[in-house]
Design an enzyme around this catalytic site. Sequence first.
Site, PDB file in Angstrom:
ATOM      1  N   CYS A 158       0.972  -1.234   0.421  1.00 10.78           N
ATOM      2  CA  CYS A 158      -0.178   0.191  -0.026  1.00 10.78           C
ATOM      3  C   CYS A 158       1.054   0.934  -0.069  1.00 10.78           C
ATOM      4  O   CYS A 158       0.507   2.273   0.267  1.00 10.78           O
ATOM      5  CB  CYS A 158      -1.150  -0.125   1.357  1.00 10.78           C
ATOM      6  SG  CYS A 158      -1.815  -1.593   1.379  1.00 10.78           S
ATOM      7  N   HIS A 184      -3.736   6.650   3.994  1.00  6.54           N
ATOM      8  CA  HIS A 184      -4.113   4.596   3.074  1.00  6.54           C
ATOM      9  C   HIS A 184      -5.589   5.192   3.753  1.00  6.54           C
ATOM     10  O   HIS A 184      -6.358   5.218   5.024  1.00  6.54           O
ATOM     11  CB  HIS A 184      -3.595   4.223   3.685  1.00  6.54           C
ATOM     12  CG  HIS A 184      -3.545   2.882   2.943  1.00  6.54           C
ATOM     13  ND1 HIS A 184      -3.477   2.862   1.721  1.00  6.54           N
ATOM     14  CD2 HIS A 184      -3.335   1.739   3.563  1.00  6.54           C
ATOM     15  CE1 HIS A 184      -4.071   1.361   1.224  1.00  6.54           C
ATOM     16  NE2 HIS A 184      -3.980   1.348   2.793  1.00  6.54           N
ATOM     17  N   ASN A 217     -10.429  -1.124   0.284  1.00 11.11           N
ATOM     18  CA  ASN A 217      -9.085  -0.577   0.076  1.00 11.11           C
ATOM     19  C   ASN A 217      -8.228  -1.278  -0.999  1.00 11.11           C
ATOM     20  O   ASN A 217      -8.608  -2.195  -1.555  1.00 11.11           O
ATOM     21  CB  ASN A 217      -8.254  -1.324   1.568  1.00 11.11           C
ATOM     22  CG  ASN A 217      -6.928  -1.262   1.365  1.00 11.11           C
ATOM     23  OD1 ASN A 217      -5.985  -0.841   0.202  1.00 11.11           O
ATOM     24  ND2 ASN A 217      -6.035  -1.865   2.503  1.00 11.11           N
TER      25      ASN A 217
END
Length: 343
Positions: free
Chosen positions: A130, A270, A300
Amino acid sequence: MTTSAKSNLRSPKSKRHIRPVHIVGTGSYVPDRILTNADLEKMVDTTDEWITTRSGIKERRIAPDWMCTSDMAVEAARRAMQQAGVHENEIDLIICGTVTPDMPFPNTACFIQHKLGARHVPAFDIEAACSGFIYGLEIGQQFIASGAYETVLVIGAEKLSTIVDWQDRSTCVLFGDGAGAAVLRSRSEEHGILATCMGANGSQTDILSLPGGGAKFPASKETVSARMHVIKMEGKEVFKNAVIAMQTAAEEALKKCNLTMADIKCVIPHQANLRIIDALASRLGAPEEKVYINLHRYGNVSAASVAIALDEAAREGRFQRGDLILLVVFGAGLTWASCVIQW
Ligand code: UT7
């Protein structure tokens, strides 16, 4: 080697010219198909209520079978280049952050280069989960600051639907597909990317991983039947680490610039879990209205998450030229990164 030759070796460093580096365009792309929490209720033993209260996610995008990570990346890149007024011939370097490359090799950035019709410039992937997009921003930034390149294309792109375990309710509700991109260039104004922090902790590789298909567990009938080619996550451990690492990274980047949260117009974290974002915001003293959130729509999207959020926040006018923004990410590795930008 002579003494003078030796001293010459050191001279390029002192001659390096550090130039301000700006994000001159952003773009993003998400596939049309929406998978809602109600859809997931029909696939695994879950409820909209559980997913919403535990993660904040309401829906995610799923790419069609024919669409590769590079296809989404190219769409996002074209939008960023259009906004920047940059032609594909002007791109000097292509960096793609992804954990879902089109293939183990060649790298996805090479597919992107060809599909974009860019010149035969260097093209490579960053695998920092990520954190890949901010790792990419920092690498691109360094190449421009040093004067090596003029224009760098940085992309975060993922087709996570291909590596999600659709039988595991604890993970399959969390992830989605999409891509975000940024064009980096030097501009004469002093502001731009002010500071970046990156870090990693390899002692906890096991809490978030896709174990099969690499050199350690090459693909075999056994790895397939042991479901080793899909995401494995110890959610609670990842959660705890995410909050601490992102707080530390954010504070470090602010400190590097001699700034505080009061100076920041918009925080783009994030987009993994609303509870993680809330905990982070409270530790950083960031009021709700400063924190950009789009995870309810996309879930996500790993390396693409912060890239898509940056593009959407910019296009929604959440900050203007000259405003200070803070990006902060966390992912498998463990990896983390943060970036302060004066827009
Ligand atoms: O991008 C990388 C970063 N990734 C992340 O940041 C993810 C971090 N972790 C998380 O977001 C959270 O840990 C999760 C959303 C994954 C899970 O939330 P949690 O509050 O940590 O729940 P849990 O894993 O402790 O599970 C609680 C209960 C369990 O049942 P029991 O054992 O208490 O009976 C799970 O089996 O919830 C159950 N559960 C579910 N129930 C309904 C787990 N997944 C589901 C589900 N629907 N989808």
